[in-house]
Design an enzyme around this catalytic site. Structure first.
Site, PDB file in Angstrom:
ATOM      1  N   ASP A  82       0.821  -1.205   0.000  1.00  0.00           N
ATOM      2  CA  ASP A  82       0.000   0.000   0.000  1.00  0.00           C
ATOM      3  C   ASP A  82       0.859   1.260   0.000  1.00  0.00           C
ATOM      4  OD1 ASP A  82       0.736  -0.881   2.626  1.00  0.00           O
ATOM      5  OD2 ASP A  82      -0.591   0.640   3.477  1.00  0.00           O
ATOM      6  N   GLU A 144       0.041  -1.292   5.744  1.00  0.00           N
ATOM      7  CA  GLU A 144       1.152  -0.847   6.594  1.00  0.00           C
ATOM      8  C   GLU A 144       1.009   0.619   6.943  1.00  0.00           C
ATOM      9  OE1 GLU A 144       5.141   0.932   7.467  1.00  0.00           O
ATOM     10  OE2 GLU A 144       3.743   1.390   5.847  1.00  0.00           O
TER      11      GLU A 144
END
Length: 383
Positions: A82, A144
């Protein structure tokens, strides 16, 4: 060489062109399924066994675990899929189109850190995987940048125990063996509104918060005096009072005041201990104003992380690179993956580019990163 796979730049371009933003705001948050599917196809073409793992309690997010080889030990190469959201007004180019200029690769995720997977896949095409005698794992995680839900779930659910894990966050190819944790809290004071002409008929939340801040600053000083780790440039836990809001008019007694604070604990300080210290600091306020003070997590807390300097992984990487492993103040998924196996943070790109408009990775990292990944795989999977 696997000629079916796209070129290195084509891999990079496809990763950057596949949006995978994670955000607490549901309007901005995106599934990473398309990116995970892309990685799964490439890794399968290389002969790795691939598993896509739905991450519970997320908005359609997935981890990917790929492996070649069986048995105990081996190496895990890990990274998150991400990115943070982007500020369209501050970018001067399309964040989802990889562009090269002045020896820089521009795009959202070039450094932090989707580009890592282009390096891994490009390196693997030139590795004779059948000659490895220990397993190789590739882990791609979700979220994350927000909750670290992917790494948390993987650590809690896996039975794997590789010899070691390397997280390829942008460290300018310098090994990181420790970082601080992160605790982000909201302190909320509920008062009683009323007209400012008669203060006794209300309870002013701003005045209570003023007293609470005094206790918090005392705690900040206590943390600095009580805890110390010389491995860090800032060798003590920090506390930042970052946001405050209260009231709505000058002639109205403030009914609610909220303070957001950030704490960065050292490795070895447990989150429970830190929460207890925070609660103790505010106990006098809670006792004087019963039911009017509340503490809530703004984000799931992250513990500090440390891989001991004497650990075999640290010794091996320091010898391989000829550099001492360092400690940093920012956070990664390392405290969670460290529960699985000894873990270091080491990857291409500069942390200064993380979360920045016109994010880029210098092309100077391309050859050294390929070389390093090849060395890591040979060292940990062919012993």
């Amino acid at each position: 060489m696997n000629t079916q796979l796209p070129s290195f730049i084509a891999l990079y371009r496809a990763l950057i062109a596949t949006p995978s933003i994670s955000a607490n705001d549901g309007a901005l948050d995106q599934s990473n399924e398309r990116l995970i599917t892309l990685l799964a196809g490439w890794l399968s073409d290389l002969g790795l066994r691939v598993e896509m793992q739905p991450v519970p309690n997320t908005r359609n997010k997935f981890n990917l675990l790929a492996n070649y080889g069986e048995g105990a030990g081996g190496l895990m190469l890990a990274g998150h899929t991400d990115t943070v959201p982007f500020d369209e007004g501050r970018w001067t180019r399309d964040p989802f189109t990889l562009s090269e200029q002045d020896n820089r690769l521009y795009g959202l995720g070039t450094a932090d850190m989707k580009g890592l997977f282009a390096f891994i896949i490009d390196t693997l095409r030139d590795i004779e995987l059948h000659k490895l005698n220990k397993p190789l794992y590739i882990l791609a995680t979700a979220d994350e940048e927000t909750s670290m839900a992917g790494a948390r779930y993987f650590a809690a659910s896996t039975a794997l125990r590789p010899d070691c894990c390397i997280i390829g966050e942008p460290t300018s190819l310098k090994p990181i063996r420790a970082h601080k944790g992160h605790l982000s809290e909201a302190i909320r004071i509920t008062g009683q509104s009323g007209h400012s002409s008669d203060p006794a008929r209300g309870v002013n939340a701003i005045e209570i918060m003023h007293n609470a801040i005094g206790h918090l600053l005392t705690l900040r000083n206590t943390l600095q005096q009580r805890y110390h780790n010389p491995a860090f440039n800032i060798p003590y836990p920090t506390m930042n009072l970052g946001h405050i809001h209260g009231g709505d008019a000058a002639n109205r007694i403030c009914a609610c005041c909220e303070l957001h604070l950030d704490m960065r604990p050292l490795p070895g300080m447990t989150l429970n201990d830190l929460n207890e210290l925070l609660n103790q600091a505010l106990t006098p306020i809670a006792a004087q104003w019963s039911g009017r003070l509340r503490i809530e997590h703004l984000h799931p807390p992250i513990p500090g992380y440390e891989c001991p300097r004497h650990a075999p992984l640290v010794q091996a990487i320091e010898q391989l690179l000829g550099e001492r492993a360092e400690a940093v103040n920012y956070c990664t998924e390392a405290p969670f993956l460290q529960e699985v196996c000894p873990t270091l943070v080491l990857g291409p790109g500069s942390i200064e580019q993380a979360h920045q408009p016109d994010e880029y990775l210098s092309t100077d990292f391309i050859v050294p990163t390929r070389t390093l990944l090849t060395q890591l795989i040979h060292h940990f999977c062919q012993r």
